[in-house]
Design a protein around this motif. Sequence first.
Motif, short mmCIF file in Angstrom:
data_model
loop_
_atom_site.label_atom_id
_atom_site.label_comp_id
_atom_site.label_asym_id
_atom_site.label_seq_id
_atom_site.Cartn_x
_atom_site.Cartn_y
_atom_site.Cartn_z
N TYR A 8 0.54 5.64 11.03
CA TYR A 8 -0.91 5.36 10.10
C TYR A 8 -1.53 5.54 11.12
CZ TYR A 8 2.06 2.00 7.27
OH TYR A 8 2.80 1.63 6.25
N ASP A 9 -2.99 5.79 10.74
CA ASP A 9 -4.09 6.15 11.58
C ASP A 9 -4.64 4.72 12.03
OD1 ASP A 9 -4.93 9.15 11.53
OD2 ASP A 9 -4.74 8.90 9.30
N SER A 10 -5.13 4.78 13.21
CA SER A 10 -5.73 3.60 13.77
C SER A 10 -6.93 3.86 14.66
CB SER A 10 -4.56 2.81 14.58
OG SER A 10 -4.26 3.44 15.47
N VAL A 11 -7.88 2.86 14.63
CA VAL A 11 -8.92 3.19 15.20
C VAL A 11 -9.39 1.81 16.26
CG1 VAL A 11 -11.52 3.50 15.36
CG2 VAL A 11 -9.93 4.90 13.86
N GLY A 12 -9.44 1.94 17.59
CA GLY A 12 -9.94 0.74 18.25
C GLY A 12 -10.39 1.22 19.56
N LEU A 60 0.84 -1.18 -0.05
CA LEU A 60 0.02 0.15 -0.12
C LEU A 60 0.97 1.07 0.17
CD1 LEU A 60 -2.68 -1.02 2.62
CD2 LEU A 60 -2.86 -1.06 -0.06
N ASP A 61 1.98 1.23 0.75
CA ASP A 61 2.93 2.30 0.81
C ASP A 61 3.51 2.53 -0.87
OD1 ASP A 61 2.44 2.59 3.49
OD2 ASP A 61 4.12 1.66 4.15
N LEU A 86 -9.60 7.98 6.89
CA LEU A 86 -9.20 7.61 5.58
C LEU A 86 -9.39 8.70 4.50
CD1 LEU A 86 -7.78 4.94 4.26
CD2 LEU A 86 -10.11 4.27 3.98
N LEU A 87 -10.31 9.24 4.62
CA LEU A 87 -11.02 10.24 3.45
C LEU A 87 -10.54 11.78 4.24
CD1 LEU A 87 -14.35 8.63 2.48
CD2 LEU A 87 -11.93 8.19 1.55
N GLY A 88 -10.11 11.93 5.08
CA GLY A 88 -9.75 13.21 5.64
C GLY A 88 -8.91 13.89 5.07
N GLY A 89 -8.05 13.35 4.09
CA GLY A 89 -6.87 14.10 3.18
C GLY A 89 -5.66 14.23 3.78
N GLY A 90 -5.33 13.19 4.77
CA GLY A 90 -4.00 13.12 5.26
C GLY A 90 -3.66 13.77 6.42
N PRO A 116 -3.64 5.13 1.07
CA PRO A 116 -3.50 5.27 2.35
C PRO A 116 -4.37 4.15 3.16
CG PRO A 116 -5.32 6.61 1.49
CD PRO A 116 -4.53 6.12 0.32
N ALA A 117 -4.28 3.75 4.44
CA ALA A 117 -4.65 2.59 4.99
C ALA A 117 -5.02 3.12 6.59
CB ALA A 117 -3.73 1.64 5.06
N VAL A 118 -6.00 2.65 7.16
CA VAL A 118 -6.39 2.85 8.36
C VAL A 118 -6.27 1.59 9.10
CG1 VAL A 118 -8.02 3.54 10.14
CG2 VAL A 118 -7.69 4.94 8.11
N LEU A 119 -5.92 1.10 10.38
CA LEU A 119 -5.82 -0.10 11.09
C LEU A 119 -6.99 0.00 11.97
CD1 LEU A 119 -1.84 -0.42 11.91
CD2 LEU A 119 -3.30 -1.18 10.26
N LEU A 120 -7.92 -0.91 11.61
CA LEU A 120 -9.20 -0.78 12.43
C LEU A 120 -9.50 -1.95 13.33
CD1 LEU A 120 -12.06 0.52 12.86
CD2 LEU A 120 -12.92 -0.57 10.79
N ASN A 121 -10.05 -1.76 14.37
CA ASN A 121 -9.88 -2.60 15.57
C ASN A 121 -8.49 -2.87 16.03
OD1 ASN A 121 -11.72 -4.35 17.29
ND2 ASN A 121 -10.54 -6.07 16.27
N HIS A 122 -8.06 -1.94 16.34
CA HIS A 122 -6.55 -1.84 16.59
C HIS A 122 -6.33 -0.85 17.61
CE1 HIS A 122 -2.49 -2.67 14.94
NE2 HIS A 122 -1.96 -1.48 15.65
#
Length: 338
Positions: free
Chosen positions: A166-170, A147-148, A314-318, A153-159
């Motif tokens: 990286y953005d991550s959400v958990g 991906l890089d 993810l869609l926030g523009g970095g 862009p990637a978001v680590l979810l349930n993380h």
Amino acid sequence: MVAMPHTPASAKPTATRKDVARLAGVSTAVVSYVVNGGPKRVSPATEAKVRNAIAALGYRPNAAARALKLGSSEMLGMIVPDATNPLFASLAHAVEEAAAERGYALLIANSNGSLATERRLVGNLASRRVDGVFLCSNLFEPDLRDLDAAEIPAVLLNHSAESPGYDSVGVDLRGGARLAVSHLAEHGHRRIGLVIGTNAGGDLDGREVGWRDGVEEAGLSAGPVMRVQFSREGGYRAGKWLLNEGGWPTAVFASSDLQAVGLLRAFHEAGLRIPEDIAVVSFDGSAEAEYSWPLLSTVAQPVDAMARAAVDALLGGGGHKRNRLFPATLVRRASCGC
């Protein structure tokens, strides 16, 4: 006499943008403006004529051509470790709805708990040039090089762990587990066991840390620890093992609702009463907990809020990358004695 080849009735020629323009009495550019929502405005009457022509002809725009023109596939990817798990099914549904509100479709892939499959799926999504990827990984530090390299862009979810770059959400696993143990201690339980899921990297799970925190804060001795898969079968095996050992604890905290459902079956088969003989609290807050018997007390994850946060990231523009950690909520039901 030579028989003429039969053409199936379903094999109709595909309608084109020119066909729509001809039927609506407009230019192909106007058809494009209606289909793409711009860049030029079209009067409501003209738009209605174009839409009626599209419906009459069954016209479907070329998605590949549209993506090339817009510089966007309008497609996001999501990889989950187990598509049959109610938690990940709910999370994927919530992400799909949040993405649709922003005009994006979602492509969902299942790694089936395999690191090799997860890596292959990451590469597959990168080659498809999706606009972004949500990854519910089997690892705390997944391999995102494909991906890089594709600048996707990637978001680590349930993380729940910090992931620099990286953005991550958990969810706060440690705090949620501590909440469950504290609640069981309030019910008078002095020996609380743990059924904890295993992960591919062998990393220490925050739910185990929170369980130990809760046990120590309540001044209790740690109950038995059973390490099994995040599944009904894993919970069932843990329950059987626990009962065969003898001297079982009076309460168990399970790291997922699926494991707890397996536990309940093992306890029911042994003739134990829940919660009178043994209490159970689980983690996730899926529909599985609401329809078990007895109803499971569970530490619920805020699935909708997590999904929206992931889509926004993810869609926030970095910009600045961060780990968004949500608190969990204890849902009290019959399995703990409430």
